[in-house]
Design an enzyme around this catalytic site. Structure first.
Site, PDB file in Angstrom:
ATOM      1  N   LYS A  71       0.824  -1.207   0.000  1.00 41.37           N
ATOM      2  CA  LYS A  71       0.000   0.000   0.000  1.00 41.37           C
ATOM      3  C   LYS A  71       0.860   1.259   0.000  1.00 41.37           C
ATOM      4  O   LYS A  71       0.628   2.196   0.751  1.00 41.37           O
ATOM      5  CB  LYS A  71      -0.952   0.001   1.200  1.00 41.37           C
ATOM      6  CG  LYS A  71      -1.903  -1.182   1.193  1.00 41.37           C
ATOM      7  CD  LYS A  71      -2.890  -1.119   2.340  1.00 41.37           C
ATOM      8  CE  LYS A  71      -3.814  -2.305   2.356  1.00 41.37           C
ATOM      9  NZ  LYS A  71      -4.640  -2.443   1.216  1.00 41.37           N
ATOM     10  N   CYS A  72       1.857   1.283  -0.852  1.00 40.61           N
ATOM     11  CA  CYS A  72       2.841   2.360  -0.904  1.00 40.61           C
ATOM     12  C   CYS A  72       2.811   2.994  -2.288  1.00 40.61           C
ATOM     13  O   CYS A  72       2.447   2.349  -3.270  1.00 40.61           O
ATOM     14  CB  CYS A  72       4.226   1.758  -0.617  1.00 40.61           C
ATOM     15  SG  CYS A  72       5.599   2.907  -0.747  1.00 40.61           S
ATOM     16  N   GLY A  73       3.226   4.237  -2.367  1.00 34.67           N
ATOM     17  CA  GLY A  73       3.325   4.896  -3.665  1.00 34.67           C
ATOM     18  C   GLY A  73       4.315   4.215  -4.591  1.00 34.67           C
ATOM     19  O   GLY A  73       4.226   4.341  -5.813  1.00 34.67           O
TER      20      GLY A  73
END
Length: 193
Positions: A71-73
């Site tokens: 759930k990271c850029g």
């Protein structure tokens, strides 16, 4: 409703500060140095499906260690990591190390992480069970990767998800790449011969 947003913003700031400031205490750092093998090939990890894997299994290949999160850029880097792995799999192993230490961006279970990686990015490179890449519970692999007294080359700090470390085919620490460095960039591919 405004109060809820203020509380959520405060929690996010606290989590971010915690993620950036959580460091190993000097006493714990020395204990990590004393207890961690000095050779990369003496290290091991638990795979995402619970099997013990020896780093010595990768002798003769480059190894790219990457702390990953769903759930990271930078999560789309899974796609280019897989491309790098596919294009160099004769002489390169990529190991994804799921970590939930940066804004809690890897909250899932090992089964959820494996499903996410396969379904969304077709990941076939090895993944480990979740671990800590910094702090007092830092995994020995990340102690070796980040402490000069262990790897013999450099001290580094993992500042965010998708930080990359490259190990040579003879188990030597070669390079560290921050999160912004794309897996297929010349910075990485020029070192993989």
């Amino acid at each position: 409703m405004k109060t809820i947003w203020i509380v959520l913003a405060a929690v996010a700031v606290i989590a971010a500060v915690y993620g950036f400031t959580k460091r190993v205490s000097p006493v714990k750092r020395q204990a990590l140095i004393d207890s961690t093998p000095k050779s990369f090939y003496d290290l091991s990890y638990t795979s995402i499906d619970g099997k013990k894997v020896q780093m010595s299994d990768y002798k003769g290949k480059y190894v790219l260690c990457v702390n990953v999160a769903s759930k990271c850029g930078y999560t789309p880097q899974y796609e280019t990591l897989e491309k790098l792995y596919e294009s160099h799999k004769d002489n390169l192993v990529i190991i994804g190390f799921p970590c939930n230490q940066f804004l809690f961006q890897e909250p899932g279970s090992e089964a959820e992480i494996a499903t996410f990686c396969q379904k969304n990015y077709g990941v076939t490179f090895p993944l480990s069970s979740k671990l800590d890449v910094k702090g007092d519970k830092q995994d020995p692999i990340y102690s070796w990767l980040t402490i000069k007294e262990l790897n013999g080359v450099a001290t580094n700090e993992v500042k965010w998800n998708f930080h990359k470390f490259l190990i040579s085919p003879d188990g030597k620490w070669l390079a560290s790449f921050g999160s912004k460095v794309e897996p297929m960039s010349a910075e990485i591919t020029d070192l993989i011969k």
